[in-house]
Design a protein around this motif. Structure first.
Motif, PDB file in Angstrom:
ATOM      1  N   ASP A 259      28.031  49.229  36.545  1.00 41.02           N
ATOM      2  CA  ASP A 259      27.865  48.421  37.755  1.00 41.02           C
ATOM      3  C   ASP A 259      26.907  47.274  37.470  1.00 41.02           C
ATOM      4  O   ASP A 259      26.299  47.185  36.408  1.00 41.02           O
ATOM      5  CB  ASP A 259      27.378  49.282  38.923  1.00 41.02           C
ATOM      6  CG  ASP A 259      26.028  49.928  38.659  1.00 41.02           C
ATOM      7  OD1 ASP A 259      25.047  49.193  38.417  1.00 41.02           O
ATOM      8  OD2 ASP A 259      25.959  51.175  38.668  1.00 41.02           O
ATOM      9  N   ASP A 303      39.543  50.541  37.532  1.00 44.06           N
ATOM     10  CA  ASP A 303      39.363  49.545  38.594  1.00 44.06           C
ATOM     11  C   ASP A 303      37.896  49.179  38.828  1.00 44.06           C
ATOM     12  O   ASP A 303      37.568  48.006  39.029  1.00 44.06           O
ATOM     13  CB  ASP A 303      39.981  50.049  39.900  1.00 44.06           C
ATOM     14  CG  ASP A 303      41.509  50.011  39.879  1.00 44.06           C
ATOM     15  OD1 ASP A 303      42.059  49.532  38.868  1.00 44.06           O
ATOM     16  OD2 ASP A 303      42.127  50.455  40.858  1.00 44.06           O
ATOM     17  N   SER A 304      36.999  50.170  38.836  1.00 43.65           N
ATOM     18  CA  SER A 304      35.599  49.861  39.140  1.00 43.65           C
ATOM     19  C   SER A 304      34.980  48.997  38.046  1.00 43.65           C
ATOM     20  O   SER A 304      34.234  48.054  38.329  1.00 43.65           O
ATOM     21  CB  SER A 304      34.799  51.151  39.325  1.00 43.65           C
ATOM     22  OG  SER A 304      34.779  51.913  38.123  1.00 43.65           O
ATOM     23  N   GLU A 307      36.462  45.457  38.380  1.00 44.10           N
ATOM     24  CA  GLU A 307      35.897  44.696  39.492  1.00 44.10           C
ATOM     25  C   GLU A 307      34.543  44.103  39.128  1.00 44.10           C
ATOM     26  O   GLU A 307      34.226  42.961  39.498  1.00 44.10           O
ATOM     27  CB  GLU A 307      35.760  45.600  40.722  1.00 44.10           C
ATOM     28  CG  GLU A 307      35.201  44.898  41.944  1.00 44.10           C
ATOM     29  CD  GLU A 307      35.085  45.809  43.143  1.00 44.10           C
ATOM     30  OE1 GLU A 307      34.635  45.341  44.203  1.00 44.10           O
ATOM     31  OE2 GLU A 307      35.452  47.010  43.035  1.00 44.10           O
ATOM     32  N   THR A 308      33.761  44.867  38.404  1.00 39.71           N
ATOM     33  CA  THR A 308      32.417  44.412  38.043  1.00 39.71           C
ATOM     34  C   THR A 308      32.421  43.432  36.878  1.00 39.71           C
ATOM     35  O   THR A 308      31.731  42.404  36.911  1.00 39.71           O
ATOM     36  CB  THR A 308      31.536  45.614  37.670  1.00 39.71           C
ATOM     37  OG1 THR A 308      31.496  46.535  38.756  1.00 39.71           O
ATOM     38  CG2 THR A 308      30.118  45.161  37.342  1.00 39.71           C
TER      39      THR A 308
END
Length: 434
Positions: A259, A303-304, A307-308
């Protein structure tokens, strides 16, 4: 077998086979068998090499002798070693398993495009490797999700036939899956290739091997496959970068925190900001879980991270992204935010090296517009970067002879496309902002 050992074995098997996404694998392939071959305790085993900063190579091997020295003698003539370096060693335990002594020794400085002969620990057989060239052309062999099956052997045999300078592996090496002796057999299986050309790897889900409370993940992988993370300013062996012959290559960790507050994210920002496209006009990125995937297997798992991190890669004009995890081959157009984009990266899924879980046969229909070629077959890829503007990618199906190209394409670098000029305003600020 004692009841406690039976329960533990069953627990580990469940951990290694349950899939969070509910995908049911095709039937497994033939697993290779490795007959016991006794060797002297100080005999070097599982020898492999990897880049270790500018003009240096890390030589890694295992001995049963815990007191064996971590020295490498080397030179440019067979049997004549004019140079010697001392390294370090480590070991680890895992439930009822204790590893041998794992040695890591950095040698150099080395001349580019040169054959060196070397001996590990002051005894045993002589090995040789060839350093990568200092400038174009350079050829990378690429295969992920290898394992230890008959298909793995076929993939390695094909790679051995091609003229390449370095192997790139986007995760899932041994498929040890908690059974630590499989790390040893994998090391022996790949030694003929991995001792002769640098293998640059990153972790996959089969490297995690964590047992809650008892054992943290990646202890086996980190102990055995040390990569140049310290040399690239990273604080984790799960993500790092290196430069070779006009290419800047970034290996990311799908299973490390990613993240925008994570160490990996901030390291990636800093690393991308330091890239000099005049010195390294090609920018490549590898990680395990693909972001662009039209197979029914492992849908949405990346996906996570996408996205980041995709905005960072797009802003930095990454040319090619290579991933594994899905046991099939797929190549995209240049793409960004789910749509074709002439200034985006080419995404290639190459998780079809030969694993025991079988192929992922089911693709989603209709085929997405960004997906150019896809096929559920075992194989490997070859990326030949010819010069600062052009590279040739080919995928070779194991069912064919190695010279047969099942998929092929010329890729033009973003350096020569005008995309870098278009996105240059504010780029450094975007990459370095907190």
């Amino acid at each position: 077998m004692e009841p406690k050992l039976v329960i533990l074995t069953l627990f580990l098997l469940v951990c290694s086979t349950v899939k969070a996404d509910g995908y049911i694998r095709p039937p497994p392939r033939e697993t290779l068998h490795f007959p016991w071959s006794p060797k002297p305790s100080s005999h070097p085993q599982q020898v492999h090499i990897s880049l270790a900063g500018d003009k240096h190579m890390r030589v890694s091997w295992v001995t049963d002798d815990k007191s064996a020295p971590s020295i490498v003698h080397y030179g440019t003539s067979p049997g004549r070693y004019s140079l010697m370096n001392q390294g370090e060693s480590t070991s680890y335990s895992y439930i009822f398993y204790s590893s041998g002594r794992i040695h890591h020794t950095v040698i150099g400085p080395l001349e580019p495009n040169t054959v060196y002969y070397y001996q590990c620990g002051g005894q045993g057989p002589e090995f040789q490797f060839k350093t990568p060239p200092a400038e174009f052309p350079i050829t990378f062999a690429v295969a992920g999700d290898l394992g230890q099956t008959g298909w793995t052997k076929s993939t390695l045999d094909h790679i051995d036939q091609c003229r390449y300078d370095m192997h790139l592996l986007p995760g899932d090496l041994s498929y040890a899956d908690y059974m630590q002796w499989r790390w040893d057999t994998f090391g022996e299986l790949v030694q003929p290739l991995a001792s002769a050309r640098p293998w640059m790897v990153t972790q996959g889900n089969h490297e995690r091997e964590s047992i809650p409370i008892f054992k943290d993940g990646f202890v086996s992988y980190n102990s055995r496959w040390k990569m140049p993370y310290e040399e690239s300013g990273s604080n984790s062996n799960l993500y790092y970068s290196f430069e070779v012959a006009g290419a800047h290559v970034i290996m990311l960790g799908s299973y490390a925190d990613h993240d925008e507050y994570s160490d990996q994210y901030h390291w990636l920002q800093a690393d991308l900001a330091k890239v000099d496209r005049k010195k390294t006009p090609w920018l490549l990125v590898l990680f395990h879980v693909p972001w662009y995937n039209s197979n029914e297997a492992h849908q949405g798992e990346g996906d996570s991270m996408m996205e980041t991190m995709e905005p960072l890669l797009y802003a930095a004009n990454v040319d090619i992204v290579l991933a594994g995890h899905v046991h099939a081959y797929e190549r995209s157009e240049r793409v960004n935010k789910g749509n074709s984009d002439p200034c985006g990266a080419v995404h290639i899924t190459i998780g079809d090296g030969g694993n025991r879980e079988g192929l992922a046969h089911k693709f989603k229909e209709p085929q997405p517009r960004w997906s150019v070629f896809r096929e559920a077959s075992f194989g490997h890829g070859e990326l030949k970067i010819v010069n600062s503007t052009h590279a040739y990618w080919s995928w070779h199906r194991n069912d064919d002879d190695e010279p047969v190209r099942s998929d092929q394409v010329w890729i033009t670098s973003l350096v020569s496309s005008g995309c870098i000029a278009e996105k240059s305003n504010g780029l450094r600020k975007f990459l370095m902002e907190p």
